[in-house]
Structures are given as C-alpha cells and as structure tokens.
Design an enzyme around this catalytic site. Structure first.
Site, PDB file in Angstrom:
ATOM      1  N   HIS A   1       0.810  -1.217   0.000  1.00 46.54           N
ATOM      2  CA  HIS A   1       0.000   0.000   0.000  1.00 46.54           C
ATOM      3  C   HIS A   1       0.845   1.269   0.000  1.00 46.54           C
ATOM      4  O   HIS A   1       0.356   2.353   0.286  1.00 46.54           O
ATOM      5  CB  HIS A   1      -1.000  -0.012   1.162  1.00 46.54           C
ATOM      6  CG  HIS A   1      -2.232  -0.775   0.797  1.00 46.54           C
ATOM      7  ND1 HIS A   1      -2.196  -2.114   0.500  1.00 46.54           N
ATOM      8  CD2 HIS A   1      -3.519  -0.396   0.628  1.00 46.54           C
ATOM      9  CE1 HIS A   1      -3.413  -2.525   0.179  1.00 46.54           C
ATOM     10  NE2 HIS A   1      -4.242  -1.497   0.246  1.00 46.54           N
TER      11      HIS A   1
ATOM     12  N   ASP B 257      -6.487   4.544   9.918  1.00 49.63           N
ATOM     13  CA  ASP B 257      -7.879   4.724   9.457  1.00 49.63           C
ATOM     14  C   ASP B 257      -8.350   3.498   8.688  1.00 49.63           C
ATOM     15  O   ASP B 257      -9.518   3.133   8.711  1.00 49.63           O
ATOM     16  CB  ASP B 257      -7.977   5.926   8.507  1.00 49.63           C
ATOM     17  CG  ASP B 257      -7.695   7.230   9.215  1.00 49.63           C
ATOM     18  OD1 ASP B 257      -7.665   7.237  10.455  1.00 49.63           O
ATOM     19  OD2 ASP B 257      -7.504   8.240   8.520  1.00 49.63           O
TER      20      ASP B 257
ATOM     21  N   GLU C  55     -10.173  13.567  14.543  1.00 49.44           N
ATOM     22  CA  GLU C  55      -9.543  13.821  13.240  1.00 49.44           C
ATOM     23  C   GLU C  55     -10.204  15.051  12.631  1.00 49.44           C
ATOM     24  O   GLU C  55     -11.156  15.597  13.205  1.00 49.44           O
ATOM     25  CB  GLU C  55      -9.679  12.624  12.293  1.00 49.44           C
ATOM     26  CG  GLU C  55      -8.776  11.469  12.655  1.00 49.44           C
ATOM     27  CD  GLU C  55      -8.469  10.533  11.489  1.00 49.44           C
ATOM     28  OE1 GLU C  55      -8.911  10.822  10.350  1.00 49.44           O
ATOM     29  OE2 GLU C  55      -7.790   9.514  11.714  1.00 49.44           O
TER      30      GLU C  55
HETATM   31  P1  FAD Z   1       4.140  -1.853   2.211  1.00 51.14           P
HETATM   32  O1  FAD Z   1       3.688  -0.726   1.379  1.00 51.14           O
HETATM   33  O2  FAD Z   1       4.097  -3.181   1.597  1.00 51.14           O
HETATM   34  O3  FAD Z   1       5.619  -1.563   2.759  1.00 51.14           O
HETATM   35  C1  FAD Z   1       5.988  -0.282   3.229  1.00 51.14           C
HETATM   36  C2  FAD Z   1       7.470  -0.242   3.579  1.00 51.14           C
HETATM   37  O4  FAD Z   1       7.700  -1.020   4.738  1.00 51.14           O
HETATM   38  C3  FAD Z   1       8.375  -0.819   2.503  1.00 51.14           C
HETATM   39  O5  FAD Z   1       9.606  -0.152   2.516  1.00 51.14           O
HETATM   40  C4  FAD Z   1       8.559  -2.245   2.930  1.00 51.14           C
HETATM   41  O6  FAD Z   1       9.758  -2.808   2.445  1.00 51.14           O
HETATM   42  C5  FAD Z   1       8.553  -2.111   4.443  1.00 51.14           C
HETATM   43  N1  FAD Z   1       7.991  -3.263   5.115  1.00 51.14           N
HETATM   44  C6  FAD Z   1       6.839  -3.912   4.858  1.00 51.14           C
HETATM   45  N2  FAD Z   1       6.655  -4.904   5.744  1.00 51.14           N
HETATM   46  C7  FAD Z   1       7.702  -4.861   6.587  1.00 51.14           C
HETATM   47  C8  FAD Z   1       8.097  -5.629   7.712  1.00 51.14           C
HETATM   48  N3  FAD Z   1       7.368  -6.640   8.159  1.00 51.14           N
HETATM   49  N4  FAD Z   1       9.247  -5.305   8.326  1.00 51.14           N
HETATM   50  C9  FAD Z   1      10.019  -4.275   7.904  1.00 51.14           C
HETATM   51  N5  FAD Z   1       9.703  -3.536   6.829  1.00 51.14           N
HETATM   52  C10 FAD Z   1       8.554  -3.818   6.189  1.00 51.14           C
HETATM   53  N6  FAD Z   1      -0.952   5.195   7.238  1.00 51.14           N
HETATM   54  C11 FAD Z   1      -1.222   5.671   8.463  1.00 51.14           C
HETATM   55  O7  FAD Z   1      -0.317   5.900   9.270  1.00 51.14           O
HETATM   56  N7  FAD Z   1      -2.519   5.911   8.850  1.00 51.14           N
HETATM   57  C12 FAD Z   1      -3.576   5.646   8.033  1.00 51.14           C
HETATM   58  O8  FAD Z   1      -4.711   5.867   8.423  1.00 51.14           O
HETATM   59  C13 FAD Z   1      -3.303   5.136   6.743  1.00 51.14           C
HETATM   60  N8  FAD Z   1      -4.312   4.839   5.893  1.00 51.14           N
HETATM   61  C14 FAD Z   1      -4.032   4.343   4.661  1.00 51.14           C
HETATM   62  C15 FAD Z   1      -5.092   4.045   3.790  1.00 51.14           C
HETATM   63  C16 FAD Z   1      -4.835   3.540   2.537  1.00 51.14           C
HETATM   64  C17 FAD Z   1      -5.986   3.212   1.626  1.00 51.14           C
HETATM   65  C18 FAD Z   1      -3.504   3.360   2.110  1.00 51.14           C
HETATM   66  C19 FAD Z   1      -3.208   2.856   0.737  1.00 51.14           C
HETATM   67  C20 FAD Z   1      -2.439   3.663   2.947  1.00 51.14           C
HETATM   68  C21 FAD Z   1      -2.697   4.158   4.227  1.00 51.14           C
HETATM   69  N9  FAD Z   1      -1.667   4.454   5.120  1.00 51.14           N
HETATM   70  C22 FAD Z   1      -1.953   4.939   6.373  1.00 51.14           C
HETATM   71  C23 FAD Z   1      -0.260   4.326   4.713  1.00 51.14           C
HETATM   72  C24 FAD Z   1       0.351   3.022   5.184  1.00 51.14           C
HETATM   73  O9  FAD Z   1       0.762   3.162   6.524  1.00 51.14           O
HETATM   74  C25 FAD Z   1       1.551   2.688   4.320  1.00 51.14           C
HETATM   75  O10 FAD Z   1       1.089   2.388   3.039  1.00 51.14           O
HETATM   76  C26 FAD Z   1       2.419   1.597   4.856  1.00 51.14           C
HETATM   77  O11 FAD Z   1       3.452   1.417   3.941  1.00 51.14           O
HETATM   78  C27 FAD Z   1       1.730   0.277   5.177  1.00 51.14           C
HETATM   79  O12 FAD Z   1       1.348  -0.419   4.042  1.00 51.14           O
HETATM   80  P2  FAD Z   1       1.754  -1.942   3.796  1.00 51.14           P
HETATM   81  O13 FAD Z   1       1.541  -2.729   5.018  1.00 51.14           O
HETATM   82  O14 FAD Z   1       1.048  -2.347   2.554  1.00 51.14           O
HETATM   83  O15 FAD Z   1       3.326  -1.823   3.581  1.00 51.14           O
END
Ligand code: FAD
Length: 523
Positions: free
Chosen positions: A93, A156, A269
């Site tokens: 994401h 969120d 918020e």
């Molecule tokens: P990814 O996008 O897959 O990874 C993000 C980063 O973390 C990359 O660098 C990856 O290599 C690293 N990573 C992933 N997993 C691990 C792990 N286990 N250990 C170490 N590194 C790792 N953020 C907020 O704070 N509050 C919100 O309310 C919020 N709402 C969101 C709503 C939507 C619809 C979207 C798309 C994003 C939102 N986000 C929010 C942002 C979100 O926190 C980031 O996208 C974050 O990267 C988490 O997504 P992911 O788990 O898919 O991680």
C-alpha cells in the site's frame, strides 16, 4: 552452487526457459519451508506494483516465506551476492515503490500472516503477539471479536500490515492520546540485514528496536510484534461538525487533543473540503447519515473557498444508558464553536467504525477508481506554520479539492518516542496533512504529481517546519535534510544492522555496494 545458478539467471538473456528449473533449484538449496516464484510468473505481478500505481519494477523472485527462519535464509543468501537486495512487501500500500526491489528478491510478508496470533498478559496488561505480515483488520478480528480487547492506536484503514505501518508510524484519530502505533508495541522479532533473527524491546537490543520503529524497513524485517491491548468498547458515537473559519477549527481541535481522558473524545480527526454543492467532495458529502442532509443556509456568507470538519468519536458500552451517552457527548460538544446546524452523527458498532474505510474501498473498487493511480502526499506540518499552510495550500492551491479526502488534524509530539527513527517537525503540536488523491479516469496523474511537488517546494522555500510522512525522495541531499540532526544516527543504525544495504531498496536511501563491505550514497 546457488550463486552460480543465480549468475546464470541474472546474466543470461536466454535463460527464460530455464527459469522454472532454476527457481526449483534455488528453492531446494535455500531449504525454504515456504515457496518461491520467478518475477516473471503472472501471479508475481503484484510484487511489481503498489497502491500508488506510479512505479513498476520487476523483481527477480517473489518469496513466500513461512516465517522468520525462511526470511533469514533469504537475507543471508542475498548477502552472498554482489547485487541482490531484499524488499519486504506488506500489503503493497505504498505510493512510490517503497516495497519493491528492481531485479531483486521480494518477500511477501502476507504469507506469514496466519502463523502467529498469541495473547499474553504482562504486568496485568493484555498484549497480543502478531506476525509482521498480519493485516490490522485480522488483528481486529482476533482481538475485538474473540476477546473484547483492542489495540490502543489504529490506522484509518486496516488492510495494512503490522510490519508495514510500524516501519512508518501508523497514525489515526487515537494517536493524540496514545501516540502512533510505533508507541504501542513493546517487543519485536526482527530479521536484520545480516540475516540474524533478533528479539528486541526498550531494554533488549534497544537500538534495533527503536531503529526499526519508523525505520522505513532499513534495519530489519519485522516478523513479530507485541502490541498493547485495552478493553474494546461496544459502540461508537461518530460525529462530524463543520467550521467555516480555520482558526476556530484549529482552536477546537487543539483544545480536544490536549484534554485529559474523560474530558475529550476518544478519536479526533479533521478534514478540509471545497465549499461547494458537490455530492462527491463538497458539503453534501459530509453528513454521516445521508437521510439528514446539511442545509446550505447554515453556511455563513463569510465562508471562503474551503470548509473544515472535525470528525469525532465517543466510545461506549451496550450497557450504558442512552441518556448518559447523550449527556456526556452534549457536554463535550458544548465546548466547541462549530457552525450551528452543521452537525451530523450516527451510532455504529466499534468494529463497524474501525472498518469504515473498508466500506469506502468497496465503493471505490465498484466504480473502478481503487485500481487507478494514487499520487498521495502526506506531511507533518508544525502548528506554527499551519495557518500559513492553510492560506496558501488549502484555500488557494487545493480549493477545488484533490478528488479524495484532505485530512488535517493535530498530534502531540510528546506521545511519540524520539528514540524511534521517525522524523517530526519541532514543537509539541503538529498537524498531519494527508492529500488522498483519487485521479478520475481521463485526468492527468502527472498534474497531480506536479502539484504535490509544488506544495513540497513551497513548504521548503518558505522555510516551513514540516516533514514528509511516508517520505519519498530522489536525492540523498533530500534524505539528509529530511532526517536533519537524526541523519547520523540513521546512518549508524544502517551500518550496524544492514551494513551491505540489502534491505528495502525501494526507499531509495542507501545503495548496495558491489564491494560488499560498506553502504554508500555519498555519506
Ligand atoms: P508496504 O507498502 O508493503 O511496505 C511499506 C514499507 O515497509 C516498505 O519499505 C517495505 O519494504 C517495508 N515493510 C513492509 N513490511 C515490513 C516488515 N514486516 N518489516 C520491515 N519492513 C517492512 N498510514 C497511516 O499511518 N494511517 C492511516 O490511516 C493510513 N491509511 C491508509 C489508507 C490507505 C488506503 C492506504 C493505501 C495507505 C494508508 N496508510 C496509512 C499508509 C500506510 O501506513 C503505508 O502504506 C504503509 O506502507 C503500510 O502499508 P503496507 O503494510 O502495505 O506496507
């Protein structure tokens, strides 16, 4: 033997037909419990994309580990090559390719999701141990539905992984009270860039613990997190009130986030929206209950190009008498100066409230805009500069909206642990600003990206006290500026825990050095 095999794949353009054999050879040699797929296999396509939809790179392999042991083997394997990097992919994401690895190894953390959910009581307080690849919505199911317990701090949207949000911060309307998600974990299991499986906490391997929290995946891959829990409420009164003046909006928002528990709401918020009669993003979109529309007659004549809404939630139990809930909520709302008549509220279950963005996702999927690019921009802007930001960015540059929500609400720096890797503005109160753009079909993504760049450039030129949240930069100078006086600590942590710069190459901070001994990016 593995390296010879890999060399063939990397260097031989005619190796495609051999790929399946090679995958199986590598898989056997690594003795993975999980599985491995070539980056060419169609089902690996997701590893070359993310929610942002702005970048696409092809990994060499997608690995589906069964747990920390597999991840350790993969990292150690990459360490023995000159070129391979490893990206943990949560739920993809990210916006700017942060979870990708060009020609490298992508670890699908979701495949570890099922492997760990365990309740514990530590010093009489409930905790849950969860896999780094677990989605927060699964944590919700495990904790709330089964035990009536809940993490204290959420995001969120809950289809994000535990490891993914902890690598950034994890912010929502509870963070003013409990801090971000990074302030609400007490222990982590991490696979470092050396392939070591290490348990860490505030008192055990603390440099790794705080480094990994908000560490953008640079120091280790989180395979398990211990999350603090508290009793979950049954119900939530979810409220939106509207302001025409930014100073009144910020005064009330800051008042609410600085009150003691019991003297404020449980979730605070806020958002900005265009002052227009638009069902999608104007004032008709604000009421929570579509049956009770806002009457435009309530909007003051003096209102400008945009309006503001505080979004609030009050927790209660099924056993609470309705009149008690009404009395407390009226008392709290009575302290606020929103526009009379512009208030909307609904009562929903706690779970329904936490899954509110899931409903929005379903709608966006149905109308096709979920899968289109999302050039999102997130910033933390100091209270000292937020009025200026409002005047230039919200009221002027973004007066027509961004095709999606524009969040703005205050947070307290004292709730964040400055030993973690997150970079914050100075000053106790700062605002999170989230421009959650949805680009309609036929409209230019480039224009939105350019507008984001223009906003960041303006903030920099004007000397605003701000930081990017979920940062993305092209140059090392920008990263140094981002971390400011924390940069040397960040570099030291990298040298200690991932000296070959194997992890999270998609963040574009450090580059793996073929000489295999030292990180480089013109440090
Ligand atoms: P990814 O996008 O897959 O990874 C993000 C980063 O973390 C990359 O660098 C990856 O290599 C690293 N990573 C992933 N997993 C691990 C792990 N286990 N250990 C170490 N590194 C790792 N953020 C907020 O704070 N509050 C919100 O309310 C919020 N709402 C969101 C709503 C939507 C619809 C979207 C798309 C994003 C939102 N986000 C929010 C942002 C979100 O926190 C980031 O996208 C974050 O990267 C988490 O997504 P992911 O788990 O898919 O991680």
């Amino acid at each position: 033997m593995i390296l010879a095999c890999l060399g063939r794949i990397v260097h031989d353009n005619d190796a495609e037909s051999k790929l399946d054999d090679d995958v199986s050879t590598i898989s056997k040699s690594l003795e993975l419990q999980g599985s491995i797929e070539s980056g060419d296999v169609s089902c690996s396509a997701s590893a070359s994309k993310d929610f942002g939809g702005l970048y696409s790179v092809k990994p060499l392999f997608l690995i589906k580990p069964s747990g920390a042991e597999d991840i350790s083997r993969v990292v150690k394997f990459a360490a023995r090559t000159s070129n391979l990097t490893v990206a943990a992919r949560g739920n993809g994401h990210s916006i700017n390719g942060q979870a990708m690895s060009d020609g490298g190894l992508v670890i699908d953390m979701r495949s570890t999701e099922e492997s760990h959910f365990e309740f514990l009581t530590i010093d009489d307080s409930p905790h849950i141990d969860v896999s780094g690849g677990a989605l927060w919505e699964d944590v919700l199911t495990q904790c709330v539905s089964r035990f009536g317990l809940a993490p204290r701090s959420w995001t969120d949207y809950l289809s994000l992984t535990v490891g993914g949000t902890l690598s950034n911060a994890g912010v929502s309307g509870q963070a003013f009270r409990y801090g971000p998600q990074t302030s609400n974990v007490t222990e982590l299991e991490v696979v470092t860039g050396k392939g070591e499986i290490t348990v860490c906490s505030e008192t055990l391997n603390s440099e790794l613990f705080f480094g990994v929290l908000g560490g953008l995946g640079q120091f280790g891959i989180i395979t398990r997190a211990r999350v603090k829990l508290q009793p979950a409420p049954d119900m939530v009164r979810w409220i939106r009130v509207v302001y025409s003046e930014f100073d009144e909006f910020t005064r009330d928002a800051e008042f609410l986030v600085t009150q003691e528990e019991g003297e404020s709401f449980d979730y605070v918020e806020g958002f900005v929206f265009p002052n227009r009669d638009d069902l999608f993003d104007g004032w008709p979109s604000v009421p929570l209950d579509p049956v009770h529309e806002f009457s435009p007659g309530h909007i003051p004549q003096t209102a400008g190009s945009v309006l503001y809404s505080l979004e609030l939630a009050f927790h209660y139990r099924n056993s609470d008498h309705p009149s008690t809930v009404d009395t407390v909520v009226s008392r709290l709302l009575g302290k606020l100066g929103f526009v009379e008549g512009l208030k909307s509220q609904v009562d929903v279950s706690y779970t329904e409230f936490l899954l509110r963005v899931k409903r929005a996702e379903e709608e966006a999927r149905a109308n096709g805009c979920w899968d289109r690019p999302h050039p999102w921009l997130n910033l933390f802007v100091s209270k000292s500069d937020i009025v200026k930001f409002d005047r230039t960015v919200f009221k002027t540059m973004l007066k027509d909206g961004v095709g999606g929500p524009m969040l703005v609400y205050p947070l307290l720096r004292s709730r964040w642990d400055n030993r973690s890797s997150v970079a914050l503005p100075e000053g106790e109160i700062f605002y999170i600003v989230a421009l959650l753009r949805f680009v309609p079909k036929g409209q230019s993504v480039e224009k939105s990206v350019a507008q984001n760049q223009e906003i960041v450039k303006w903030c920099t030129q004007e000397g605003l006290d701000f930081k990017l949240y979920l940062p993305h930069y092209q140059s090392i100078e920008d990263w140094k500026r981002h971390f400011g006086n924390q940069w040397s600590r960040f570099v030291d942590r990298k040298a200690c825990f991932d000296p070959m710069a194997i992890l999270a190459p998609g963040q574009n901070i450090f580059r793996k050095d073929p000489s295999s001994v030292i990180i480089s990016r013109d440090l």
